[in-house]
Design an enzyme around this catalytic site. Structure first.
Site, PDB file in Angstrom:
ATOM      1  N   ALA A  98      13.211 -20.513  71.287  1.00 40.01           N
ATOM      2  CA  ALA A  98      14.077 -19.409  71.696  1.00 40.01           C
ATOM      3  C   ALA A  98      15.438 -19.983  72.067  1.00 40.01           C
ATOM      4  O   ALA A  98      15.569 -21.163  72.391  1.00 40.01           O
ATOM      5  CB  ALA A  98      13.470 -18.671  72.880  1.00 40.01           C
ATOM      6  N   GLY A 141       8.941 -20.371  71.132  1.00 39.83           N
ATOM      7  CA  GLY A 141       8.915 -19.031  70.546  1.00 39.83           C
ATOM      8  C   GLY A 141       8.597 -19.068  69.066  1.00 39.83           C
ATOM      9  O   GLY A 141       8.012 -18.126  68.524  1.00 39.83           O
ATOM     10  N   GLU A 144       4.932 -19.361  68.854  1.00 39.53           N
ATOM     11  CA  GLU A 144       4.391 -18.076  69.288  1.00 39.53           C
ATOM     12  C   GLU A 144       4.561 -17.010  68.212  1.00 39.53           C
ATOM     13  O   GLU A 144       3.664 -16.202  67.967  1.00 39.53           O
ATOM     14  CB  GLU A 144       5.072 -17.644  70.585  1.00 39.53           C
ATOM     15  CG  GLU A 144       4.693 -18.521  71.773  1.00 39.53           C
ATOM     16  CD  GLU A 144       5.520 -18.248  73.005  1.00 39.53           C
ATOM     17  OE1 GLU A 144       4.926 -18.163  74.093  1.00 39.53           O
ATOM     18  OE2 GLU A 144       6.763 -18.127  72.881  1.00 39.53           O
ATOM     19  N   GLU A 164       7.952 -25.609  76.589  1.00 39.31           N
ATOM     20  CA  GLU A 164       8.628 -24.934  77.695  1.00 39.31           C
ATOM     21  C   GLU A 164       8.549 -25.711  79.006  1.00 39.31           C
ATOM     22  O   GLU A 164       9.469 -25.654  79.825  1.00 39.31           O
ATOM     23  CB  GLU A 164       8.042 -23.524  77.902  1.00 39.31           C
ATOM     24  CG  GLU A 164       8.352 -22.541  76.790  1.00 39.31           C
ATOM     25  CD  GLU A 164       7.385 -22.628  75.621  1.00 39.31           C
ATOM     26  OE1 GLU A 164       7.459 -21.756  74.741  1.00 39.31           O
ATOM     27  OE2 GLU A 164       6.553 -23.565  75.584  1.00 39.31           O
TER      28      GLU A 164
END
Length: 290
Positions: A98, A141, A144, A164
């Site tokens: 992200a 992300g 994910e 993360e």
């Protein structure tokens, strides 16, 4: 989150033709996307292909891009000529995470009040099969997003990870949940607590991806898979997808009951009757998605 700044006679029916024409006009008249590329691929142009297109940012995910992905997914889902959808990035990066700059100055009240990242899971609401073709980095992300898809194919040089923890936070779009269901608690815990990446070969051995391919052949292989799925009834494919997805949420007894009811439901469709009749008559079925 992440770590970077139908058959010929069916086509001839008026209703199908009108709906197909309408969808085609909608696709062609839709405004050009800024962060993604959308096209149809396959011999029958029945596989939608969405390509993440932020090369300078290694396809880092942020709200505008995810809004476009959701919009494109819905357009392809509503297009009756499309049997499956492939989501991919570049050979260098599927999505390297992200966009940290978008999140850097956010506060708890901002995130909680806006339910930050909630709309990023739009991919999971699509009824048609969605295949992720992952080359390069699929981190945070990106990993994910790939896991939101129904099937993941990986390029030989792909790297998966949930880094993360390295930047002081945790996965926020399913990393701790879908990853655990895919590869088990111990391996998921290791990836999430260390932030370390795994190779495509590890991901294959652990059950995160279904197959590994040469990078330059990956998208074509995903398209072929979409075409293979497209030979079946779109209606029944969607029903089967729903049943498989329920297995991730229900107990075994609840899941078996749900599966049985969906199985019973196929007997209300024309395609179930056609499929079995064609089998008995030793011919190819002529599905009408009804």
């Amino acid at each position: 989150m992440g770590f970077t700044g139908g058959k010929a006679d069916v086509l001839s029916t008026p209703s199908y033709t009108s709906w197909a024409s309408l969808a085609a006009r909608q696709m062609s008249s839709a405004p050009a996307f800024e962060h993604i590329l959308v096209e149809k691929r396959g011999e029958a142009d029945n596989v939608g292909l969405i390509t993440l297109n932020r090369p300078k940012a290694l396809n880092a995910l942020f709200d505008p891009l995810m809004e476009e992905v959701n919009q494109a997914m819905k357009q392809l889902e509503e297009d009756p000529s499309v049997a499956a959808i492939v989501l991919t990035g570049s050979e260098k990066a599927f999505a390297a995470g992200a966009d940290i700059k978008q999140m850097q100055n956010k506060h708890y009240v901002d995130c909680f009040g806006s339910n930050f990242l909630e709309h990023w899971n739009g991919v999971t609401k699509i009824k048609k099969p969605v295949i992720a073709a992952v080359n390069g980095y699929a981190l945070g992300g990106g990993c994910e997003l790939a896991m939101m898809c129904d099937i993941i194919l990986a390029g030989e040089k792909a790297k998966f990870g949930q880094p993360e923890i390295i930047i002081g936070t945790i996965p926020g779009a399913g990393g701790t949940q879908r990853l655990t269901r895919a590869i088990g608690k111990s391996r998921a815990m290791q990836m999430c607590l260390t932030g370390e990446m795994i190779t495509a070969q590890q991901a294959d051995a652990w059950g995160l991806v279904s197959s590994v391919h040469p990078p330059d052949q990956l998208v074509d292989e995903a398209i072929k898979l979409g075409e293979k799925i497209g030979k079946h009834s779109k209606l029944v494919v969607s029903m089967c997808k729903e049943a498989v997805n329920k297995s991730q949420e229900l107990s075994l007894n609840e899941g078996l009951h749900f599966e049985k009811r969906i199985f019973h439901g196929t007997f209300a469709t024309n395609d179930r009757k056609e499929g079995m009749t064609a089998f008995v008559e030793k011919r190819s079925p002529n599905f009408t998605d009804s």
